[in-house]
Design a protein around this motif. Sequence first.
Motif: not given
Length: 232
Positions: A1-7
Amino acid sequence: MGEILFKLQEAPVIPVAGEPSGYPVGRIFCVGRNYAAHAAEMGNEVDREAPFYFTKTAVNAVLTGAAVPYPPGTENFHYEMELSVAIGAPVFRASAEEARAAVFGYGCALDMTRRDLQIRERQKQRPWDLGKDLENGTVLAPLTRAADWGNPSGRRIWLEVNGEIRQDAALEEMIWSVEEIICHLSGYYHLRPGDVILTGTPAGVGAVQAGDRMRGGVDGLPPVDLTLAAAE
Protein backbone atom coordinates in the motif's frame (compact mmCIF):
# COMPACT_ATOMS: atom_id res chain seq x y z
CA MET A 1 0.00 0.00 0.00
CA GLY A 2 1.22 3.50 -0.80
CA GLU A 3 0.88 6.66 1.21
CA ILE A 4 -2.30 7.21 3.19
CA LEU A 5 -4.63 9.89 1.86
CA PHE A 6 -4.87 11.83 5.11
CA LYS A 7 -4.10 11.57 8.79
CA LEU A 8 -6.86 10.89 11.27
CA GLN A 9 -7.39 13.07 14.31
CA GLU A 10 -5.61 11.60 17.30
CA ALA A 11 -7.25 10.90 20.63
CA PRO A 12 -5.87 12.78 23.64
CA VAL A 13 -3.15 11.49 25.94
CA ILE A 14 -4.12 11.97 29.59
CA PRO A 15 -1.34 13.23 31.88
CA VAL A 16 -0.52 11.09 34.89
CA ALA A 17 -0.21 13.08 38.12
CA GLY A 18 3.40 13.52 39.24
CA GLU A 19 4.85 11.74 36.21
CA PRO A 20 6.20 12.72 32.78
CA SER A 21 4.31 9.84 31.16
CA GLY A 22 0.85 9.97 29.61
CA TYR A 23 -2.05 7.56 29.16
CA PRO A 24 -3.32 7.32 25.54
CA VAL A 25 -7.09 6.99 25.25
CA GLY A 26 -8.37 4.16 23.06
CA ARG A 27 -12.03 3.61 23.93
CA ILE A 28 -14.49 5.35 26.24
CA PHE A 29 -17.28 3.39 27.92
CA CYS A 30 -19.92 5.19 30.00
CA VAL A 31 -22.22 3.71 32.63
CA GLY A 32 -25.80 4.97 32.51
CA ARG A 33 -27.98 5.71 35.56
CA ASN A 34 -25.48 4.59 38.16
CA TYR A 35 -26.80 6.92 40.87
CA ALA A 36 -30.42 6.39 41.92
CA ALA A 37 -31.05 10.09 42.61
CA HIS A 38 -29.88 11.09 39.14
CA ALA A 39 -32.05 8.42 37.51
CA ALA A 40 -35.02 9.77 39.45
CA GLU A 41 -34.40 13.38 38.43
CA MET A 42 -34.37 12.22 34.79
CA GLY A 43 -37.69 10.42 35.31
CA ASN A 44 -36.21 6.93 35.09
CA GLU A 45 -36.06 3.89 37.28
CA VAL A 46 -32.74 2.17 37.99
CA ASP A 47 -32.17 -1.22 36.40
CA ARG A 48 -30.64 -3.13 39.30
CA GLU A 49 -30.24 -6.37 37.35
CA ALA A 50 -27.13 -5.19 35.52
CA PRO A 51 -25.37 -1.96 34.52
CA PHE A 52 -25.84 -0.63 30.99
CA TYR A 53 -23.49 1.38 28.81
CA PHE A 54 -23.05 3.78 25.94
CA THR A 55 -19.80 4.69 24.23
CA LYS A 56 -18.14 7.96 23.27
CA THR A 57 -15.56 8.42 20.53
CA ALA A 58 -12.07 8.93 21.95
CA VAL A 59 -11.06 11.56 19.38
CA ASN A 60 -13.98 13.71 20.54
CA ALA A 61 -12.47 13.98 24.04
CA VAL A 62 -10.50 16.98 25.29
CA LEU A 63 -8.30 17.55 28.30
CA THR A 64 -9.16 19.66 31.31
CA GLY A 65 -8.65 23.40 30.94
CA ALA A 66 -10.16 23.50 27.46
CA ALA A 67 -12.42 26.27 26.21
CA VAL A 68 -14.87 24.75 23.75
CA PRO A 69 -17.74 26.24 21.71
CA TYR A 70 -21.37 25.71 22.61
CA PRO A 71 -22.29 22.73 20.42
CA PRO A 72 -24.65 22.88 17.45
CA GLY A 73 -28.11 21.37 17.36
CA THR A 74 -29.06 21.81 21.01
CA GLU A 75 -30.75 24.28 23.31
CA ASN A 76 -30.26 22.23 26.48
CA PHE A 77 -26.57 21.42 26.99
CA HIS A 78 -25.87 19.62 30.29
CA TYR A 79 -22.85 18.85 32.45
CA GLU A 80 -22.40 15.46 34.14
CA MET A 81 -19.56 15.07 36.64
CA GLU A 82 -18.07 11.56 36.79
CA LEU A 83 -15.27 9.42 38.19
CA SER A 84 -13.17 7.94 35.37
CA VAL A 85 -11.39 4.60 35.61
CA ALA A 86 -8.42 3.85 33.34
CA ILE A 87 -7.65 0.22 32.53
CA GLY A 88 -3.99 -0.75 32.80
CA ALA A 89 -3.93 -4.47 31.94
CA PRO A 90 -5.85 -6.78 29.62
CA VAL A 91 -8.84 -8.37 31.32
CA PHE A 92 -11.66 -10.59 30.09
CA ARG A 93 -14.44 -12.11 32.19
CA ALA A 94 -12.77 -10.69 35.25
CA SER A 95 -13.15 -11.83 38.83
CA ALA A 96 -13.35 -9.12 41.50
CA GLU A 97 -9.64 -9.57 42.24
CA GLU A 98 -8.74 -9.36 38.56
CA ALA A 99 -10.92 -6.27 38.17
CA ARG A 100 -9.08 -4.48 40.99
CA ALA A 101 -5.71 -5.45 39.53
CA ALA A 102 -6.69 -4.20 36.06
CA VAL A 103 -7.19 -0.58 37.18
CA PHE A 104 -4.31 1.69 36.20
CA GLY A 105 -5.70 4.82 37.76
CA TYR A 106 -8.60 7.15 38.48
CA GLY A 107 -9.51 10.63 37.31
CA CYS A 108 -12.19 13.27 37.11
CA ALA A 109 -14.25 13.63 33.95
CA LEU A 110 -17.18 15.50 32.44
CA ASP A 111 -19.74 13.75 30.24
CA MET A 112 -21.26 16.70 28.38
CA THR A 113 -24.69 15.96 26.95
CA ARG A 114 -27.10 17.47 24.45
CA ARG A 115 -29.98 16.61 26.77
CA ASP A 116 -32.81 17.61 24.44
CA LEU A 117 -31.43 15.33 21.72
CA GLN A 118 -30.81 12.47 24.14
CA ILE A 119 -34.39 12.64 25.45
CA ARG A 120 -35.85 12.98 21.96
CA GLU A 121 -34.02 9.91 20.68
CA ARG A 122 -34.76 7.92 23.83
CA GLN A 123 -38.47 8.59 23.48
CA LYS A 124 -38.30 7.18 19.96
CA GLN A 125 -36.31 4.17 21.23
CA ARG A 126 -33.31 5.23 19.18
CA PRO A 127 -29.62 5.27 20.15
CA TRP A 128 -28.34 8.23 22.18
CA ASP A 129 -25.41 9.07 19.90
CA LEU A 130 -26.58 12.56 18.91
CA GLY A 131 -27.04 13.49 22.53
CA LYS A 132 -23.91 11.88 23.94
CA ASP A 133 -21.15 11.36 21.37
CA LEU A 134 -20.41 14.93 20.39
CA GLU A 135 -17.22 16.83 19.65
CA ASN A 136 -15.55 18.05 22.87
CA GLY A 137 -18.18 16.06 24.75
CA THR A 138 -15.80 14.24 27.11
CA VAL A 139 -13.42 16.22 29.30
CA LEU A 140 -10.62 14.34 31.07
CA ALA A 141 -8.45 15.44 34.00
CA PRO A 142 -5.04 13.94 34.89
CA LEU A 143 -5.03 10.39 36.21
CA THR A 144 -3.78 9.30 39.60
CA ARG A 145 -2.40 5.77 39.85
CA ALA A 146 -4.69 3.42 41.73
CA ALA A 147 -2.01 2.57 44.29
CA ASP A 148 -1.56 6.28 45.07
CA TRP A 149 -5.26 6.98 45.55
CA GLY A 150 -6.67 3.91 47.25
CA ASN A 151 -10.30 2.88 47.59
CA PRO A 152 -13.02 5.03 45.96
CA SER A 153 -15.44 4.48 48.85
CA GLY A 154 -16.04 7.43 51.13
CA ARG A 155 -14.88 9.98 48.57
CA ARG A 156 -16.89 13.07 47.72
CA ILE A 157 -17.76 13.93 44.10
CA TRP A 158 -18.87 17.45 43.26
CA LEU A 159 -19.26 20.02 40.50
CA GLU A 160 -19.68 23.77 40.48
CA VAL A 161 -20.78 26.16 37.73
CA ASN A 162 -19.39 29.69 37.98
CA GLY A 163 -18.43 28.96 41.58
CA GLU A 164 -21.85 27.63 42.63
CA ILE A 165 -22.13 24.00 43.72
CA ARG A 166 -24.55 22.04 41.52
CA GLN A 167 -23.62 18.41 42.20
CA ASP A 168 -22.51 17.06 45.57
CA ALA A 169 -22.55 13.37 46.47
CA ALA A 170 -20.43 10.43 47.63
CA LEU A 171 -18.97 7.78 45.37
CA GLU A 172 -20.45 5.08 47.60
CA GLU A 173 -23.85 6.16 46.26
CA MET A 174 -22.97 4.42 42.99
CA ILE A 175 -25.29 1.50 42.38
CA TRP A 176 -22.56 -0.51 40.67
CA SER A 177 -19.05 -0.28 42.13
CA VAL A 178 -15.91 0.02 40.02
CA GLU A 179 -15.16 -3.66 40.51
CA GLU A 180 -18.68 -4.70 39.57
CA ILE A 181 -18.61 -2.55 36.45
CA ILE A 182 -15.31 -4.03 35.26
CA CYS A 183 -16.45 -7.58 36.00
CA HIS A 184 -19.66 -7.05 34.04
CA LEU A 185 -18.23 -5.06 31.12
CA SER A 186 -15.35 -7.49 30.68
CA GLY A 187 -17.90 -10.20 30.03
CA TYR A 188 -18.71 -8.46 26.74
CA TYR A 189 -15.39 -6.84 25.76
CA HIS A 190 -11.73 -7.74 26.02
CA LEU A 191 -10.80 -4.70 28.09
CA ARG A 192 -7.28 -3.42 27.51
CA PRO A 193 -4.94 -0.53 28.33
CA GLY A 194 -6.34 2.64 26.80
CA ASP A 195 -9.92 1.85 27.83
CA VAL A 196 -11.49 4.53 30.01
CA ILE A 197 -14.73 3.95 31.89
CA LEU A 198 -16.91 6.83 33.08
CA THR A 199 -18.86 5.52 36.06
CA GLY A 200 -21.99 7.67 36.00
CA THR A 201 -23.11 11.00 37.44
CA PRO A 202 -24.91 11.93 40.67
CA ALA A 203 -28.02 14.10 40.90
CA GLY A 204 -27.88 17.81 40.16
CA VAL A 205 -27.23 17.86 36.41
CA GLY A 206 -28.31 20.95 34.57
CA ALA A 207 -27.92 23.23 31.60
CA VAL A 208 -25.01 25.57 30.91
CA GLN A 209 -24.64 28.50 28.53
CA ALA A 210 -21.85 30.19 26.65
CA GLY A 211 -19.55 31.91 29.12
CA ASP A 212 -20.09 29.39 31.92
CA ARG A 213 -17.17 27.69 33.63
CA MET A 214 -17.51 24.22 35.13
CA ARG A 215 -15.13 22.84 37.72
CA GLY A 216 -15.54 19.44 39.30
CA GLY A 217 -13.63 17.13 41.57
CA VAL A 218 -13.36 13.91 43.50
CA ASP A 219 -11.53 13.83 46.83
CA GLY A 220 -7.82 13.19 46.29
CA LEU A 221 -7.83 13.61 42.48
CA PRO A 222 -6.87 16.57 40.26
CA PRO A 223 -10.03 18.51 39.32
CA VAL A 224 -11.56 18.84 35.86
CA ASP A 225 -12.22 22.27 34.37
CA LEU A 226 -14.12 23.38 31.26
CA THR A 227 -15.10 26.80 29.88
CA LEU A 228 -17.96 27.07 27.43
CA ALA A 229 -17.39 29.63 24.68
CA ALA A 230 -19.87 31.07 22.19
CA ALA A 231 -21.26 28.86 19.44
CA GLU A 232 -19.26 28.73 16.23
